[in-house]
Design a protein around this motif. Structure first.
Motif, mmCIF file in Angstrom:
data_model
loop_
_atom_site.group_PDB
_atom_site.id
_atom_site.type_symbol
_atom_site.label_atom_id
_atom_site.label_comp_id
_atom_site.label_asym_id
_atom_site.label_seq_id
_atom_site.Cartn_x
_atom_site.Cartn_y
_atom_site.Cartn_z
ATOM 1 N N ALA A 166 26.106 -8.724 98.169
ATOM 2 C CA ALA A 166 26.568 -7.440 97.646
ATOM 3 C C ALA A 166 26.521 -6.365 98.728
ATOM 4 O O ALA A 166 27.410 -5.497 98.797
ATOM 5 C CB ALA A 166 25.726 -7.027 96.443
ATOM 6 N N ALA A 167 25.510 -6.419 99.585
ATOM 7 C CA ALA A 167 25.408 -5.450 100.680
ATOM 8 C C ALA A 167 26.568 -5.617 101.654
ATOM 9 O O ALA A 167 27.139 -4.637 102.142
ATOM 10 C CB ALA A 167 24.076 -5.614 101.405
ATOM 11 N N TRP A 168 26.955 -6.866 101.923
ATOM 12 C CA TRP A 168 28.117 -7.099 102.796
ATOM 13 C C TRP A 168 29.386 -6.533 102.164
ATOM 14 O O TRP A 168 30.248 -5.973 102.875
ATOM 15 C CB TRP A 168 28.301 -8.586 103.058
ATOM 16 C CG TRP A 168 27.402 -9.182 104.098
ATOM 17 C CD1 TRP A 168 26.596 -10.277 103.958
ATOM 18 C CD2 TRP A 168 27.232 -8.758 105.459
ATOM 19 N NE1 TRP A 168 25.933 -10.552 105.129
ATOM 20 C CE2 TRP A 168 26.309 -9.634 106.069
ATOM 21 C CE3 TRP A 168 27.762 -7.706 106.207
ATOM 22 C CZ2 TRP A 168 25.908 -9.497 107.394
ATOM 23 C CZ3 TRP A 168 27.372 -7.562 107.536
ATOM 24 C CH2 TRP A 168 26.461 -8.442 108.111
ATOM 25 N N ALA A 169 29.526 -6.688 100.859
ATOM 26 C CA ALA A 169 30.714 -6.157 100.178
ATOM 27 C C ALA A 169 30.768 -4.635 100.292
ATOM 28 O O ALA A 169 31.831 -4.050 100.528
ATOM 29 C CB ALA A 169 30.710 -6.590 98.713
ATOM 30 N N LEU A 170 29.617 -3.985 100.147
ATOM 31 C CA LEU A 170 29.570 -2.530 100.302
ATOM 32 C C LEU A 170 29.861 -2.130 101.751
ATOM 33 O O LEU A 170 30.552 -1.135 101.998
ATOM 34 C CB LEU A 170 28.192 -2.008 99.889
ATOM 35 C CG LEU A 170 27.880 -2.045 98.385
ATOM 36 C CD1 LEU A 170 26.422 -1.652 98.159
ATOM 37 C CD2 LEU A 170 28.803 -1.109 97.618
ATOM 38 N N ALA A 171 29.344 -2.909 102.701
ATOM 39 C CA ALA A 171 29.584 -2.605 104.111
ATOM 40 C C ALA A 171 31.071 -2.732 104.449
ATOM 41 O O ALA A 171 31.601 -1.933 105.228
ATOM 42 C CB ALA A 171 28.763 -3.538 104.998
ATOM 43 N N GLY B 152 27.155 2.796 105.841
ATOM 44 C CA GLY B 152 27.381 3.401 104.533
ATOM 45 C C GLY B 152 26.841 2.597 103.373
ATOM 46 O O GLY B 152 27.193 2.857 102.212
ATOM 47 N N VAL B 153 25.998 1.607 103.663
ATOM 48 C CA VAL B 153 25.390 0.815 102.582
ATOM 49 C C VAL B 153 24.337 1.675 101.891
ATOM 50 O O VAL B 153 23.327 2.052 102.494
ATOM 51 C CB VAL B 153 24.757 -0.477 103.129
ATOM 52 C CG1 VAL B 153 24.048 -1.238 102.013
ATOM 53 C CG2 VAL B 153 25.822 -1.355 103.771
ATOM 54 N N SER B 154 24.575 1.985 100.644
ATOM 55 C CA SER B 154 23.663 2.816 99.858
ATOM 56 C C SER B 154 22.808 1.930 98.959
ATOM 57 O O SER B 154 23.328 1.059 98.257
ATOM 58 C CB SER B 154 24.481 3.802 99.015
ATOM 59 O OG SER B 154 23.768 4.234 97.895
ATOM 60 N N LEU B 155 21.501 2.153 98.982
ATOM 61 C CA LEU B 155 20.626 1.363 98.110
ATOM 62 C C LEU B 155 20.917 1.635 96.645
ATOM 63 O O LEU B 155 20.799 0.737 95.802
ATOM 64 C CB LEU B 155 19.164 1.670 98.436
ATOM 65 C CG LEU B 155 18.664 1.192 99.803
ATOM 66 C CD1 LEU B 155 17.186 1.520 99.961
ATOM 67 C CD2 LEU B 155 18.908 -0.297 99.996
ATOM 68 N N HIS B 156 21.303 2.867 96.324
ATOM 69 C CA HIS B 156 21.653 3.193 94.942
ATOM 70 C C HIS B 156 22.868 2.375 94.500
ATOM 71 O O HIS B 156 22.871 1.756 93.425
ATOM 72 C CB HIS B 156 21.944 4.683 94.815
ATOM 73 C CG HIS B 156 22.421 5.096 93.449
ATOM 74 N ND1 HIS B 156 21.572 5.175 92.365
ATOM 75 C CD2 HIS B 156 23.676 5.421 92.993
ATOM 76 C CE1 HIS B 156 22.267 5.544 91.296
ATOM 77 N NE2 HIS B 156 23.538 5.694 91.651
ATOM 78 N N LYS C 291 15.034 -0.443 103.851
ATOM 79 C CA LYS C 291 16.456 -0.626 104.151
ATOM 80 C C LYS C 291 16.631 -1.389 105.457
ATOM 81 O O LYS C 291 17.564 -2.199 105.605
ATOM 82 C CB LYS C 291 17.161 0.724 104.218
ATOM 83 C CG LYS C 291 18.686 0.612 104.187
ATOM 84 C CD LYS C 291 19.338 1.969 104.050
ATOM 85 C CE LYS C 291 20.855 1.846 103.953
ATOM 86 N NZ LYS C 291 21.501 3.182 103.827
ATOM 87 N N LEU C 292 15.737 -1.172 106.406
ATOM 88 C CA LEU C 292 15.807 -1.908 107.662
ATOM 89 C C LEU C 292 15.566 -3.398 107.437
ATOM 90 O O LEU C 292 16.162 -4.238 108.119
ATOM 91 C CB LEU C 292 14.798 -1.355 108.671
ATOM 92 C CG LEU C 292 15.067 0.060 109.185
ATOM 93 C CD1 LEU C 292 14.011 0.462 110.206
ATOM 94 C CD2 LEU C 292 16.466 0.183 109.785
ATOM 95 N N ALA C 293 14.718 -3.737 106.483
ATOM 96 C CA ALA C 293 14.494 -5.151 106.155
ATOM 97 C C ALA C 293 15.755 -5.764 105.557
ATOM 98 O O ALA C 293 16.066 -6.942 105.800
ATOM 99 C CB ALA C 293 13.329 -5.288 105.181
ATOM 100 N N LEU C 294 16.490 -4.983 104.780
ATOM 101 C CA LEU C 294 17.769 -5.459 104.251
ATOM 102 C C LEU C 294 18.742 -5.728 105.396
ATOM 103 O O LEU C 294 19.407 -6.773 105.435
ATOM 104 C CB LEU C 294 18.359 -4.433 103.287
ATOM 105 C CG LEU C 294 19.799 -4.704 102.821
ATOM 106 C CD1 LEU C 294 19.868 -5.982 101.989
ATOM 107 C CD2 LEU C 294 20.331 -3.509 102.029
#
Length: 211
Positions: free
Chosen positions: A35-40, A47-51, A71-74
């Motif tokens: 999901a983070a890749w999709a947001l990126a 611009g990856v937002s944790l929210h 967030k750095l661990a993500l």
């Protein structure tokens, strides 16, 4: 006839305590990274937002910290995931026997991967996130790809460390030029084989002079 209930029970009996929980946790963490890749891809790697990420995976934002403590661990997990995907693509190649031809196929696949997703390429091959450096565990995957590149270069006749550095810089330059100036095209990619030949020919000539 095999009783399905018996098979299921036997499988459950061989599962060690906690294995099922660990597998579910790993699967959830992988889904969060996807999901983070999709947001990126949509908003850029910075611009990856944790929210937004929590919303995308159906969680509350504080719950993300059960999987990634910052967030750095993500980003570290994304870095490792991206390099594992790259390594898998390179491992799947059937390389020609001729060293120079094998190098060209390998580097072409590497470059295609690098330009195929701008956000992923930015995280893997640049340092766009302030304060982020890959962990040793995550960087080890990238080092494996680099080691294989060095082996193919050596087989093709390039062993001098300075020559290798120049070659790597050349490939990075092609990737950056293509991504920045002609995304989705091949203005710079189409010159890749020619550039590889130029660098190898030069390295070979200078190696002969040293003998």
């Amino acid at each position: 006839m095999i009783d399905a209930r018996t098979t299921t029970a036997a499988a459950a009996a061989t599962t060690k305590p906690g294995e099922g929980v660990a597998r579910r946790r790993e699967a959830k963490a992988a889904a969060i990274v996807d999901a983070a890749w999709a947001l990126a891809a949509e908003h850029g790697i910075g611009g990856v937002s944790l929210h937004a990420l929590a919303k995308a995976v159906g969680m509350r934002q504080p719950s993300l910290y059960a999987y990634f403590d910052s967030k750095l661990a993500l980003y570290d997990a994304m870095f490792a995931d991206g390099n594992r995907r790259l390594a898998a693509r390179l491992d799947a190649l059937e390389l020609p026997a001729a060293p120079r031809a094998a190098l060209k196929v390998f580097i072409r696949e590497f470059v295609d991967f690098a330009v195929g997703d701008a956000a992923r390429g930015e995280l893997l091959f640049h340092r766009p996130i302030p304060g982020f450096d890959p962990s040793p565990e995550s960087y080890a995957v990238a080092e494996g790809v680099l080691a294989r590149s060095h082996a193919l270069l050596a087989a093709a006749g390039m062993t001098d460390s300075g020559d290798v550095d120049c070659f790597i810089a050349m490939v990075a330059g092609v990737v950056d030029a293509q991504t920045s100036n002609d995304p989705g095209g091949d203005r710079w990619l189409r010159h890749l084989d020619r550039l590889i030949d130029l660098y190898l020919d030069d390295a070979t000539r200078r190696a002969r002079r040293k003998r």
